[in-house]
Scaffold this active site. Structure first.
Site, PDB file in Angstrom:
ATOM      1  N   GLY A  48      -4.193  -2.140   5.284  1.00 36.15           N
ATOM      2  CA  GLY A  48      -3.648  -3.392   4.856  1.00 36.15           C
ATOM      3  C   GLY A  48      -4.202  -4.793   5.246  1.00 36.15           C
ATOM      4  N   ARG A  49      -4.552  -4.529   6.559  1.00 39.92           N
ATOM      5  CA  ARG A  49      -4.885  -6.122   6.799  1.00 39.92           C
ATOM      6  C   ARG A  49      -6.467  -6.243   6.633  1.00 39.92           C
ATOM      7  NH1 ARG A  49      -3.546  -2.525  10.687  1.00 39.92           N
ATOM      8  NH2 ARG A  49      -5.168  -1.772  12.326  1.00 39.92           N
ATOM      9  N   LYS A  60       9.789   0.153  13.025  1.00 45.03           N
ATOM     10  CA  LYS A  60      10.162   0.431  11.859  1.00 45.03           C
ATOM     11  C   LYS A  60      11.276   1.591  11.574  1.00 45.03           C
ATOM     12  CE  LYS A  60       6.239  -0.724   8.896  1.00 45.03           C
ATOM     13  NZ  LYS A  60       5.233  -0.039   7.802  1.00 45.03           N
ATOM     14  N   LYS A  80       0.840  -1.289   0.125  1.00 46.73           N
ATOM     15  CA  LYS A  80       0.195  -0.091   0.067  1.00 46.73           C
ATOM     16  C   LYS A  80       0.934   1.244   0.019  1.00 46.73           C
ATOM     17  CE  LYS A  80      -3.663   2.212   2.778  1.00 46.73           C
ATOM     18  NZ  LYS A  80      -4.561   1.991   3.921  1.00 46.73           N
ATOM     19  N   HIS A  97      -1.117 -32.558  20.034  1.00 50.48           N
ATOM     20  CA  HIS A  97       0.149 -33.456  20.574  1.00 50.48           C
ATOM     21  C   HIS A  97       1.309 -32.222  20.804  1.00 50.48           C
ATOM     22  CE1 HIS A  97      -1.793 -36.818  19.627  1.00 50.48           C
ATOM     23  NE2 HIS A  97      -2.079 -36.334  18.514  1.00 50.48           N
ATOM     24  N   GLU A 141      -3.122  -6.432  15.310  1.00 51.97           N
ATOM     25  CA  GLU A 141      -2.614  -5.179  14.960  1.00 51.97           C
ATOM     26  C   GLU A 141      -3.982  -4.169  14.967  1.00 51.97           C
ATOM     27  OE1 GLU A 141       0.492  -4.765  11.783  1.00 51.97           O
ATOM     28  OE2 GLU A 141      -1.173  -4.058  10.546  1.00 51.97           O
ATOM     29  N   GLU A 183      11.192  -4.136   3.643  1.00 48.15           N
ATOM     30  CA  GLU A 183      11.213  -5.552   3.186  1.00 48.15           C
ATOM     31  C   GLU A 183      10.745  -5.927   1.963  1.00 48.15           C
ATOM     32  OE1 GLU A 183       9.874  -4.443   6.107  1.00 48.15           O
ATOM     33  OE2 GLU A 183       9.923  -5.814   7.684  1.00 48.15           O
TER      34      GLU A 183
HETATM   35  O1  F6P Z   1       3.124  -4.083   9.809  1.00 48.17           O
HETATM   36  C1  F6P Z   1       2.839  -2.694   9.584  1.00 48.17           C
HETATM   37  C2  F6P Z   1       2.003  -2.464   8.130  1.00 48.17           C
HETATM   38  O2  F6P Z   1       1.887  -1.449   8.031  1.00 48.17           O
HETATM   39  C3  F6P Z   1       0.847  -3.342   8.132  1.00 48.17           C
HETATM   40  O3  F6P Z   1      -0.271  -2.835   8.398  1.00 48.17           O
HETATM   41  C4  F6P Z   1       0.613  -3.409   6.540  1.00 48.17           C
HETATM   42  O4  F6P Z   1      -0.297  -4.578   6.207  1.00 48.17           O
HETATM   43  C5  F6P Z   1       2.141  -3.959   6.222  1.00 48.17           C
HETATM   44  O5  F6P Z   1       2.861  -3.302   7.316  1.00 48.17           O
HETATM   45  C6  F6P Z   1       2.586  -3.862   4.836  1.00 48.17           C
HETATM   46  O6  F6P Z   1       2.522  -2.289   4.577  1.00 48.17           O
HETATM   47  P1  F6P Z   1       2.560  -2.113   3.091  1.00 48.17           P
HETATM   48  O7  F6P Z   1       1.172  -2.664   2.307  1.00 48.17           O
HETATM   49  O8  F6P Z   1       2.501  -0.592   2.892  1.00 48.17           O
HETATM   50  O9  F6P Z   1       3.847  -2.686   2.487  1.00 48.17           O
END
Ligand code: F6P
Length: 528
Positions: free
Chosen positions: A265-266, A493, A204, A382, A351, A210
């Site tokens: 995002g979630r 972050k 987003k 188990h 979150e 990453e």
């Molecule tokens: O983990 C934090 C977060 O901002 C989430 O809310 C989101 O889903 C994820 O990082 C990835 O964010 P992006 O889609 O901006 O890469």
């Protein structure tokens, strides 16, 4: 909104704690033979049995009174109407608009509906063209593999969907790359022919380190291995709300598929974030997934509170967490196809609701999100079930079962279902110390909810995920918190960004604590 602690309904509910703790769930069944019927709900092939929760009529009344006092219906309607309920970020919350079938009105602003519709049309055209070989790689070869780069909400939902619906997949397989440690990336690159691979970069913000690092790696791999200048334009697609950054990565923003600030995002798997799912499953199952979620949205929007599944499950959760002080919540799906559900729900629930201030920024006194964890049954039995049965903490469990297997799939359904039903029974009944030694006794009276699906189809999966989304919303609405921001994640972050030059050795650490400085020094020494 009034702080929760100041409401008489909250205090009336809390006053019931000794009564609830003193009652036996097992005995509630003896007093009320139709308890299962009265404390379970069914919506479109999804049964939620919460009769093994510690709720007797006075508790149910108190919970529903609390829901009324917190104006759950008004809060829900505000979300569905696109009011800016994400107050800290001044945003609407409209993931439900992503799954409104074409032609159905009355859910969200027409502007949003038009954008959603046009994106779905683009996704469908693209998926069809790739699946039938019309749209090919830069050297003319058909697309046979997809690499999906993203993390958090840009990864967990699509992974869950594709694992759960694998029997429906008849298109290119999707290799997910979230972590930056290189393991997933190496596996994906080893499995893919660069000339036949489509890469999705899903973010987003398009600023998540990453995702950006992995995108650079994969794009470099494509440039090295595909003899065509068009490889990036033809084989890398962005899904993002930030077109400037898409361009900065060297991708054409005009070709990017959108995300919007009104989808967290979630909560985004229903959007173009689900493109990999559509490529692999085909548009029809993806649309069925959306339709299943919409069916749950419709139920949530219309069912009266006592018959409203997300509301009742949200209230059970509030009872366990904030009244009875149960700190964690286990989720145990009895199918490997839902093995990713606990990880998905960790982000959705923790979150969203891992917060300690209310909407107005004031500290809150009650407990919020439980720590959510879990694994599939029977393997989980188990591993950690010993602690569920005899441990010193009471952990409410969500059991998830599926009645009918997908045609042609193997497995011992009888063994699986016997275990599923036996575990919630054993948690409730326990085993008294009169018939066995003290070591063998189990206290019992441990709560659980069982969600039983008639089958694990795209529609049921959509409904199940939407159920958890709305349950999370109900919890937040009672607790008075904003489920749609995540400022805590930003702290880590930011600190990681500050530490990078220190670890790389170019910058001296100023004001670092002794532990962090010591760890970095040892890390540097060991890396030589
Ligand atoms: O983990 C934090 C977060 O901002 C989430 O809310 C989101 O889903 C994820 O990082 C990835 O964010 P992006 O889609 O901006 O890469």
């Amino acid at each position: 909104m009034q702080p929760l602690e100041d409401t008489p309904e909250w205090n009336a509910l809390k006053a019931l704690r000794p009564v609830i703790e003193g009652q036996s769930i097992r005995e509630l069944f003896s007093h009320h033979p139709k308890r299962f019927e009265d404390y379970s709900l069914e919506v479109e092939g999804l049964l939620a049995d919460f009769s093994k929760q510690p709720i007797a009529p006075p508790t149910r009344q108190a919970l529903l009174a609390l829901a009324e006092a917190r104006e759950i219906e008004m809060q829900r309607d505000a979300m569905l109407a696109g009011k800016p309920i994400n107050q800290s970020e001044h945003r609407a919350v409209l993931h439900t608009a992503l799954r409104v079938p074409a032609g159905v009105s009355g859910w969200a602003g027409s502007e949003v509906a038009a954008e959603v519709d046009s994106t779905l049309t683009k996704m469908t055209a693209l998926a069809n063209a790739i699946r039938n070989g019309e749209r090919r790689g830069a050297t003319g070869k058909p697309i046979e593999q997809v690499i999906s780069i993203g993390i958090g909400g840009s990864d967990l939902g699509p992974r869950l969907i594709l694992e759960a619906l694998a029997p429906w997949a008849d298109g290119p397989p999707v290799h997910f790359v979230a972590n930056v440690d290189g393991t997933e990336l190496d596996h994906a690159l080893a499995a893919c022919d660069p000339e036949r691979t489509l890469v999705l970069v899903i973010s987003k913000s398009f600023a998540t380190p990453e995702t950006m690092a992995n995108a650079h790696e994969v794009m470099a791999w494509l440039r090295r291995r595909v003899p065509s200048d068009a490889v990036i334009a033809q084989q890398v697609l962005a899904v993002s709300a930030n077109l400037e950054r898409v361009q900065a990565l060297g991708l054409d923003p005009a070709l990017a598929l959108p995300m919007w600030d009104w989808v967290g995002g979630r909560y985004s798997l229903w959007s173009a974030v689900g493109l990999g799912c559509m490529l692999s499953l085909g548009p029809s199952p993806f649309n069925e997934l959306l339709a299943g979620a919409h069916a749950m949205d419709t139920h949530f929007a219309r069912a009266p509170l006592p018959r409203n599944m997300p509301v009742m499950l949200g209230l059970c959760s509030v009872l366990n967490r904030s009244v009875l002080d149960r700190r964690s919540q286990a989720v145990v799906p009895y199918t490997e196809r839902l093995g990713r559900l606990p990880a998905y729900l960790q982000q959705l629930v923790m979150e969203s609701n891992g917060k300690s201030v209310d909407h107005a920024g004031y500290p809150i006194e009650h407990a919020t999100s439980p720590l959510l964890w879990g694994q599939t049954g029977t393997p989980g039995q188990h591993a950690f079930f010993q602690a569920l049965h005899q441990g010193s903490d009471v952990v409410p469990v969500d059991f998830i079962g599926v009645a009918r297997p997908v045609a042609g799939e193997h497995g011992d359904a009888l063994e699986l279902s016997a275990n599923l039903f036996a575990q919630s029974q054993a948690l409730m009944d326990g085993r008294d110390g009169e018939s066995v030694s003290a070591e063998q006794a189990c206290a019992g009276n441990r709560p659980s909810t069982t969600l039983l699906l008639d089958q694990l189809s795209p529609a049921r999966l959509g409904a199940l995920i939407a159920l958890y989304e709305h349950r999370t919303f109900v919890e937040a609405a009672i607790w008075g918190i904003n489920a749609f921001d995540q400022f805590g994640v930003e702290l880590g972050k930011g600190l990681a960004a500050d530490l990078k030059p220190v670890i790389a050795g170019g910058k001296t650490a100023v004001g670092l604590d002794g532990s962090t400085a010591g760890l970095i020094a040892r890390y540097q020494r060991w890396r030589g």
